[in-house]
Design an enzyme around this catalytic site. Structure first.
Site, PDB file in Angstrom:
ATOM      1  N   GLU A  75     -54.209 -12.485   4.055  1.00  0.00           N
ATOM      2  CA  GLU A  75     -53.950 -12.903   5.451  1.00  0.00           C
ATOM      3  C   GLU A  75     -55.228 -12.806   6.281  1.00  0.00           C
ATOM      4  OE1 GLU A  75     -50.271 -10.714   6.718  1.00  0.00           O
ATOM      5  OE2 GLU A  75     -49.453 -12.747   6.649  1.00  0.00           O
ATOM      6  N   ALA A  93     -41.030   2.116  12.192  1.00  0.00           N
ATOM      7  CA  ALA A  93     -39.935   3.039  11.917  1.00  0.00           C
ATOM      8  C   ALA A  93     -39.629   3.896  13.152  1.00  0.00           C
ATOM      9  CB  ALA A  93     -40.309   3.924  10.727  1.00  0.00           C
ATOM     10  N   ASP A  97     -43.377   3.929   5.949  1.00  0.00           N
ATOM     11  CA  ASP A  97     -44.303   4.012   4.806  1.00  0.00           C
ATOM     12  C   ASP A  97     -44.502   5.444   4.321  1.00  0.00           C
ATOM     13  OD1 ASP A  97     -44.592   1.328   5.103  1.00  0.00           O
ATOM     14  OD2 ASP A  97     -46.776   1.332   5.285  1.00  0.00           O
ATOM     15  N   GLY A 157     -44.587   3.584  15.221  1.00  0.00           N
ATOM     16  CA  GLY A 157     -44.764   2.348  14.453  1.00  0.00           C
ATOM     17  C   GLY A 157     -43.416   1.648  14.345  1.00  0.00           C
ATOM     18  N   ALA A 198     -42.856  -3.379   6.658  1.00  0.00           N
ATOM     19  CA  ALA A 198     -42.355  -3.226   8.024  1.00  0.00           C
ATOM     20  C   ALA A 198     -40.844  -3.400   8.066  1.00  0.00           C
ATOM     21  CB  ALA A 198     -43.044  -4.247   8.928  1.00  0.00           C
TER      22      ALA A 198
HETATM   23  C1  LIG Z   1     -52.563  -6.729   8.039  1.00  0.00           C
HETATM   24  C2  LIG Z   1     -51.210  -6.254   7.560  1.00  0.00           C
HETATM   25  C3  LIG Z   1     -50.184  -7.188   7.363  1.00  0.00           C
HETATM   26  C4  LIG Z   1     -48.915  -6.756   6.973  1.00  0.00           C
HETATM   27  N1  LIG Z   1     -47.946  -7.700   6.842  1.00  0.00           N
HETATM   28  C5  LIG Z   1     -46.690  -7.316   6.548  1.00  0.00           C
HETATM   29  C6  LIG Z   1     -45.629  -8.285   6.506  1.00  0.00           C
HETATM   30  O1  LIG Z   1     -45.855  -9.503   6.676  1.00  0.00           O
HETATM   31  N2  LIG Z   1     -44.373  -7.846   6.252  1.00  0.00           N
HETATM   32  C7  LIG Z   1     -44.083  -6.511   6.059  1.00  0.00           C
HETATM   33  O2  LIG Z   1     -42.896  -6.161   5.882  1.00  0.00           O
HETATM   34  N3  LIG Z   1     -45.053  -5.557   6.085  1.00  0.00           N
HETATM   35  C8  LIG Z   1     -46.350  -5.926   6.316  1.00  0.00           C
HETATM   36  N4  LIG Z   1     -47.356  -4.980   6.373  1.00  0.00           N
HETATM   37  C9  LIG Z   1     -47.023  -3.554   6.120  1.00  0.00           C
HETATM   38  C10 LIG Z   1     -46.418  -2.918   7.374  1.00  0.00           C
HETATM   39  O3  LIG Z   1     -47.257  -3.131   8.470  1.00  0.00           O
HETATM   40  C11 LIG Z   1     -46.154  -1.415   7.187  1.00  0.00           C
HETATM   41  O4  LIG Z   1     -45.277  -1.271   6.100  1.00  0.00           O
HETATM   42  C12 LIG Z   1     -45.537  -0.820   8.462  1.00  0.00           C
HETATM   43  O5  LIG Z   1     -46.476  -0.835   9.518  1.00  0.00           O
HETATM   44  C13 LIG Z   1     -45.057   0.618   8.241  1.00  0.00           C
HETATM   45  O6  LIG Z   1     -44.447   1.075   9.405  1.00  0.00           O
HETATM   46  P1  LIG Z   1     -44.448   2.622   9.800  1.00  0.00           P
HETATM   47  O7  LIG Z   1     -43.616   2.744  11.035  1.00  0.00           O
HETATM   48  O8  LIG Z   1     -44.113   3.453   8.629  1.00  0.00           O
HETATM   49  O9  LIG Z   1     -45.975   2.955  10.123  1.00  0.00           O
HETATM   50  P2  LIG Z   1     -46.964   2.336  11.202  1.00  0.00           P
HETATM   51  O10 LIG Z   1     -46.525   1.005  11.639  1.00  0.00           O
HETATM   52  O11 LIG Z   1     -48.317   2.473  10.592  1.00  0.00           O
HETATM   53  O12 LIG Z   1     -46.854   3.336  12.432  1.00  0.00           O
HETATM   54  C14 LIG Z   1     -47.365   4.633  12.420  1.00  0.00           C
HETATM   55  C15 LIG Z   1     -47.492   5.103  13.862  1.00  0.00           C
HETATM   56  O13 LIG Z   1     -47.925   6.453  13.862  1.00  0.00           O
HETATM   57  C16 LIG Z   1     -48.995   6.619  14.777  1.00  0.00           C
HETATM   58  N5  LIG Z   1     -49.827   7.702  14.293  1.00  0.00           N
HETATM   59  C17 LIG Z   1     -50.522   7.756  13.119  1.00  0.00           C
HETATM   60  N6  LIG Z   1     -51.166   8.923  13.005  1.00  0.00           N
HETATM   61  C18 LIG Z   1     -50.882   9.629  14.121  1.00  0.00           C
HETATM   62  C19 LIG Z   1     -51.239  10.941  14.593  1.00  0.00           C
HETATM   63  N7  LIG Z   1     -52.017  11.759  13.876  1.00  0.00           N
HETATM   64  N8  LIG Z   1     -50.752  11.348  15.782  1.00  0.00           N
HETATM   65  C20 LIG Z   1     -49.933  10.553  16.519  1.00  0.00           C
HETATM   66  N9  LIG Z   1     -49.554   9.313  16.125  1.00  0.00           N
HETATM   67  C21 LIG Z   1     -50.025   8.865  14.944  1.00  0.00           C
HETATM   68  C22 LIG Z   1     -49.712   5.256  14.770  1.00  0.00           C
HETATM   69  O14 LIG Z   1     -50.463   5.030  15.941  1.00  0.00           O
HETATM   70  C23 LIG Z   1     -48.532   4.309  14.681  1.00  0.00           C
HETATM   71  O15 LIG Z   1     -48.018   4.043  15.950  1.00  0.00           O
HETATM   72  C24 LIG Z   1     -48.647  -5.368   6.737  1.00  0.00           C
HETATM   73  C25 LIG Z   1     -49.688  -4.434   6.929  1.00  0.00           C
HETATM   74  C26 LIG Z   1     -50.952  -4.860   7.328  1.00  0.00           C
HETATM   75  C27 LIG Z   1     -52.049  -3.857   7.549  1.00  0.00           C
END
Ligand SMILES: Cc1cc2nc3c(=O)[nH]c(=O)nc-3n(C[C@H](O)[C@H](O)[C@H](O)COP(=O)(O)OP(=O)(O)OC[C@H]3O[C@@H](n4cnc5c(N)ncnc54)[C@H](O)[C@@H]3O)c2cc1C
Length: 393
Positions: free
Chosen positions: A162, A12, A290, A10, A306
């Site tokens: 959104e 991060a 997250d 994701g 994000a």
């Molecule tokens: C519709 C929407 C709009 C948003 N708008 C904003 C915004 O405008 N600004 C903002 O700052 N934040 C926004 N957010 C929040 C933001 O998207 C999250 O905070 C961000 O995605 C977190 O990043 P991350 O890398 O922790 O997790 P994620 O982006 O969720 O990445 C997790 C990764 O782990 C992988 N994964 C999960 N489980 C498994 C598994 N069991 N095995 C292997 N891989 C796995 C997934 O496929 C993914 O690639 C929004 C969220 C949504 C849903």
């Protein structure tokens, strides 16, 4: 040589991977897809602005060094004692782990909600929402049952609003193509709290309500969902909303793998980390995005966004390289660029560096933030290759 594993591609995980890739530090990234999807744009995929592929970036387009290895697998567990990540297809030993597996929906114990609603948690579920709505509207043309044209969105935070904005742009087009009067559509967003969009300045909220209402949506605050049964949302006070499409956007919690593996977690399942983003349980494990329970100097947890995830991923990779070379580690001190909420493709609200903005300015800022992200992730090459398919300017 130390074995470095990143789990989750994701915001991060990809930021960490891009950093290590650039530094030529060998690592393996394990993810359940061979692409990184842009979670912050999932509402666009759900609302029909563009096909799902528009919101994907092939991981190999970012990681170009031979020292970087991508493995496709679904992770099911972590054995901290043995220093192994367990997947459905294999096991991945590590000396250092960067954990970035993101979030899942939080249902707050509301009866039947998980079983009887759709959620916008990844690219597949986002596309599923669009297809589900299309099928419901087509079903209306066959049997004339108006419940097919009712959509109930639970939660009026960033994701719910959104998504509503996108749907209010897309549904008139869908209706036109199926010869359904748009006035027959009932799109409601149901929120338990007295206000919408808590992350946006209070004086901008009336603009959001006016914009979405004028386009034909209904925003219902102070309205609590008590239970969901198939096709029916049961509200506090006994009212029921019968809807062909029910989507829950009301909350998130960390991927449960950390809890299952016995990490020290908060009430949202996020793993406790120190200021360098190392797990409080094991300093060979960095927890980012997250899934991380990281706090500022006043003890306030950083929000699950994000922009935090990106900065955490990059810092974890930096600190890991420092650890390996005996250099001092840096504390997490993120920058806040602001929050932007689109209300369809043409207008939005939010703030840029703390300055409140609305209307076309906010929509342009949101579009610009897409190019900024791609540039940060993969430089001019990635921004040049991918920006056009994601932007609408
Ligand atoms: C519709 C929407 C709009 C948003 N708008 C904003 C915004 O405008 N600004 C903002 O700052 N934040 C926004 N957010 C929040 C933001 O998207 C999250 O905070 C961000 O995605 C977190 O990043 P991350 O890398 O922790 O997790 P994620 O982006 O969720 O990445 C997790 C990764 O782990 C992988 N994964 C999960 N489980 C498994 C598994 N069991 N095995 C292997 N891989 C796995 C997934 O496929 C993914 O690639 C929004 C969220 C949504 C849903």
């Amino acid at each position: 040589m130390s074995k470095i594993v990143i789990v989750g591609a994701g915001y991060a995980g990809m930021a960490a991977a891009a950093h290590l890739d650039k530094a030529g530090t060998p690592f393996t990234i394990v993810n359940n897809h061979d692409y990184h999807y842009l979670t912050t744009l999932l509402h666009e995929a759900a609302g029909g602005r563009g096909p799902g592929e528009n919101y994907q970036v092939p991981i190999k387009e970012v990681l170009r060094q031979d020292s970087s290895q991508l493995v496709l697998d679904e992770i099911t567990g972590i054995d901290r004692e043995k220093k192994v990540v367990i997947g459905k297809a294999g096991q991945y030993e590590f000396d250092y782990l960067i954990y970035g597996m993101g979030w899942i929906s939080e249902y707050f114990g509301i009866k039947g909600l998980k079983e009887n609603s759709l959620s916008i948690t990844n690219l597949d579920t986002a596309v599923q929402i669009r297809e589900h709505i299309e099928n419901e509207f087509k079903a209306y043309t066959t049997d004339g049952d108006k419940r097919h044209l009712r959509i109930a969105l639970g939660g009026a935070g960033l994701t719910g609003i959104e998504l509503m904005g996108e749907l209010l742009e897309y549904l008139p087009e869908l209706c036109k193509s199926l010869n359904i009067p748009f006035s027959e559509v009932d799109l409601q967003c149901i929120e338990a709290m007295p206000t919408i969009l808590p992350m946006v300045a209070a004086h901008l909220r009336p603009y959001v309500i006016e914009t979405l209402t004028q386009k034909g949506g209904k925003l219902r605050t102070n309205t609590k969902i008590m239970e969901v049964t198939p096709g029916v949302v049961h509200l506090d006070g006994g009212e029921t909303v019968e809807a062909g499409t029910i989507v829950w956007t009301g909350g998130v919690r960390a991927n449960p793998l950390l809890t299952d593996a016995g990490f020290n977690v908060d009430r949202r399942g996020r793993g406790k980390v120190n200021s360098f983003l190392q797990s409080a349980d094991d300093d060979h494990i960095f927890i980012v995005g997250d899934s991380a329970w990281a706090e500022d100097e006043n003890g306030k947890p950083f929000p699950p966004t994000a922009q935090m995830a990106e900065q955490m991923g990059a810092l974890a990779a930096h600190n890991l390289i420092s650890l390996l070379s005996g250099q001092p580690l840096k504390s997490f001190k993120p920058r806040n660029w602001g929050t932007l909420c689109s209300l369809g493709s043409d207008v939005g609200v939010g703030d840029a560096f703390g300055v409140p903005i609305k209307g076309v300015t906010a929509a342009l800022a949101k579009e610009g933030s897409k190019a900024k992200y791609l540039w940060e992730l993969g430089g001019m090459r990635l921004a040049g290759n991918r920006t056009k398919q994601m932007m609408r300017i």
